[in-house]
Design a protein around this motif. Sequence first.
Motif, PDB file in Angstrom:
ATOM      1  N   THR A  35     -60.058  61.960 -34.404  1.00 55.71           N
ATOM      2  CA  THR A  35     -58.742  62.401 -34.866  1.00 55.71           C
ATOM      3  C   THR A  35     -58.331  63.681 -34.148  1.00 55.71           C
ATOM      4  O   THR A  35     -57.193  63.809 -33.683  1.00 55.71           O
ATOM      5  CB  THR A  35     -58.746  62.619 -36.392  1.00 55.71           C
ATOM      6  OG1 THR A  35     -59.092  61.383 -37.033  1.00 55.71           O
ATOM      7  CG2 THR A  35     -57.397  63.094 -36.896  1.00 55.71           C
ATOM      8  N   GLN A  36     -59.265  64.636 -34.029  1.00 54.54           N
ATOM      9  CA  GLN A  36     -58.970  65.874 -33.305  1.00 54.54           C
ATOM     10  C   GLN A  36     -58.661  65.589 -31.834  1.00 54.54           C
ATOM     11  O   GLN A  36     -57.740  66.180 -31.261  1.00 54.54           O
ATOM     12  CB  GLN A  36     -60.146  66.842 -33.409  1.00 54.54           C
ATOM     13  CG  GLN A  36     -60.311  67.451 -34.779  1.00 54.54           C
ATOM     14  CD  GLN A  36     -61.558  68.313 -34.867  1.00 54.54           C
ATOM     15  OE1 GLN A  36     -62.453  68.233 -34.029  1.00 54.54           O
ATOM     16  NE2 GLN A  36     -61.626  69.144 -35.901  1.00 54.54           N
ATOM     17  N   ASN A  37     -59.408  64.688 -31.235  1.00 54.20           N
ATOM     18  CA  ASN A  37     -59.195  64.327 -29.837  1.00 54.20           C
ATOM     19  C   ASN A  37     -57.799  63.725 -29.642  1.00 54.20           C
ATOM     20  O   ASN A  37     -57.102  64.068 -28.685  1.00 54.20           O
ATOM     21  CB  ASN A  37     -60.283  63.348 -29.380  1.00 54.20           C
ATOM     22  CG  ASN A  37     -60.245  63.088 -27.904  1.00 54.20           C
ATOM     23  OD1 ASN A  37     -59.985  63.982 -27.109  1.00 54.20           O
ATOM     24  ND2 ASN A  37     -60.515  61.846 -27.519  1.00 54.20           N
ATOM     25  N   ASP A  38     -57.395  62.840 -30.534  1.00 60.32           N
ATOM     26  CA  ASP A  38     -56.060  62.240 -30.449  1.00 60.32           C
ATOM     27  C   ASP A  38     -54.979  63.310 -30.569  1.00 60.32           C
ATOM     28  O   ASP A  38     -53.982  63.276 -29.842  1.00 60.32           O
ATOM     29  CB  ASP A  38     -55.875  61.178 -31.531  1.00 60.32           C
ATOM     30  CG  ASP A  38     -56.730  59.942 -31.297  1.00 60.32           C
ATOM     31  OD1 ASP A  38     -57.208  59.754 -30.149  1.00 60.32           O
ATOM     32  OD2 ASP A  38     -56.919  59.167 -32.253  1.00 60.32           O
ATOM     33  N   SER A  39     -55.179  64.273 -31.467  1.00 59.80           N
ATOM     34  CA  SER A  39     -54.210  65.360 -31.627  1.00 59.80           C
ATOM     35  C   SER A  39     -54.134  66.208 -30.363  1.00 59.80           C
ATOM     36  O   SER A  39     -53.049  66.591 -29.930  1.00 59.80           O
ATOM     37  CB  SER A  39     -54.592  66.250 -32.811  1.00 59.80           C
ATOM     38  OG  SER A  39     -54.506  65.533 -34.014  1.00 59.80           O
ATOM     39  N   LYS A  42     -52.165  64.469 -27.617  1.00 64.01           N
ATOM     40  CA  LYS A  42     -50.719  64.562 -27.851  1.00 64.01           C
ATOM     41  C   LYS A  42     -50.195  65.933 -27.441  1.00 64.01           C
ATOM     42  O   LYS A  42     -49.139  66.046 -26.821  1.00 64.01           O
ATOM     43  CB  LYS A  42     -50.392  64.288 -29.322  1.00 64.01           C
ATOM     44  CG  LYS A  42     -50.523  62.834 -29.714  1.00 64.01           C
ATOM     45  CD  LYS A  42     -50.243  62.632 -31.180  1.00 64.01           C
ATOM     46  CE  LYS A  42     -50.527  61.197 -31.593  1.00 64.01           C
ATOM     47  NZ  LYS A  42     -50.378  61.008 -33.034  1.00 64.01           N
ATOM     48  N   LEU A  43     -50.933  66.999 -27.795  1.00 67.99           N
ATOM     49  CA  LEU A  43     -50.513  68.347 -27.428  1.00 67.99           C
ATOM     50  C   LEU A  43     -50.474  68.526 -25.916  1.00 67.99           C
ATOM     51  O   LEU A  43     -49.536  69.112 -25.371  1.00 67.99           O
ATOM     52  CB  LEU A  43     -51.457  69.382 -28.038  1.00 67.99           C
ATOM     53  CG  LEU A  43     -51.281  69.675 -29.514  1.00 67.99           C
ATOM     54  CD1 LEU A  43     -52.387  70.600 -30.019  1.00 67.99           C
ATOM     55  CD2 LEU A  43     -49.917  70.297 -29.782  1.00 67.99           C
ATOM     56  N   VAL A  44     -51.484  68.023 -25.225  1.00 70.31           N
ATOM     57  CA  VAL A  44     -51.533  68.134 -23.767  1.00 70.31           C
ATOM     58  C   VAL A  44     -50.362  67.380 -23.152  1.00 70.31           C
ATOM     59  O   VAL A  44     -49.695  67.873 -22.231  1.00 70.31           O
ATOM     60  CB  VAL A  44     -52.885  67.617 -23.216  1.00 70.31           C
ATOM     61  CG1 VAL A  44     -52.842  67.431 -21.715  1.00 70.31           C
ATOM     62  CG2 VAL A  44     -54.011  68.576 -23.603  1.00 70.31           C
TER      63      VAL A  44
END
Length: 170
Positions: A35-39, A42-44
Motif C-alpha cells: 500500500t505504501q509502495n502504491d502511494s 502515485k506521488l512520484v
Amino acid sequence: MRNFFLFACAIFLFGCTENSGKLKDLQSEINKLNTQNDSLKKLVAQARPGLGELMLGIQIHHNKLWFAGREENWPLAQFEFDEIEEIIHQAEAVETDRPEVKFFRPMLYPQLDSLQKAIKNKDVHTFSESFNALSTGCNNCHKNTHFEFNKIVTPERPPFSNQEFSTDNN
C-alpha cells in the motif's frame, strides 16, 4: 514409543500454530508495504515533470549557452551544455513511452558532440556553427514529431537580466 509420538505431534502442532501467527503478521506487513509502495508510485508520477517542462528547461539552457559561448565564457558554456545533456538524459529515462524522445539520439547527439568539441577547443566560430546546427536539430525533431509550430532560433536576449555572461570582471 506411543507417548513419544504424541509428544512429537504436539510440538509439531504447537510450532505450526505459532508459525501460522507469524505468517499472518508477515502477510499483514507485506500488504502494508505494498500500500505504501502504491502511494509512493502515485506521488512520484504526480511530481515527475512532463516532457514539456523538460523541453522548457532545455530551452532556457540553450539560450544561456548561446550567450556564454558568444562571450567566450567557456566554463559557463560547459555548464549550460552539461545542463542540456542532463535534461535530455532525464527525458530519455522517464519518458520512455513518448515517441518524440526516440528522435533525440539521431537528431541531437551529433550536434551535441560537435558543440562539445567547440567548447573544449574554445573556438567561437565553430561554437556558433555547432549551436546553429543544434537549433536546426531541435527544429527537425519538432517537425518529425508534428511540433513544427515550436521553432527554435538563435536568441537575441538573455532569458534573465540578472546574469553576467561576459568574463570581463570590470
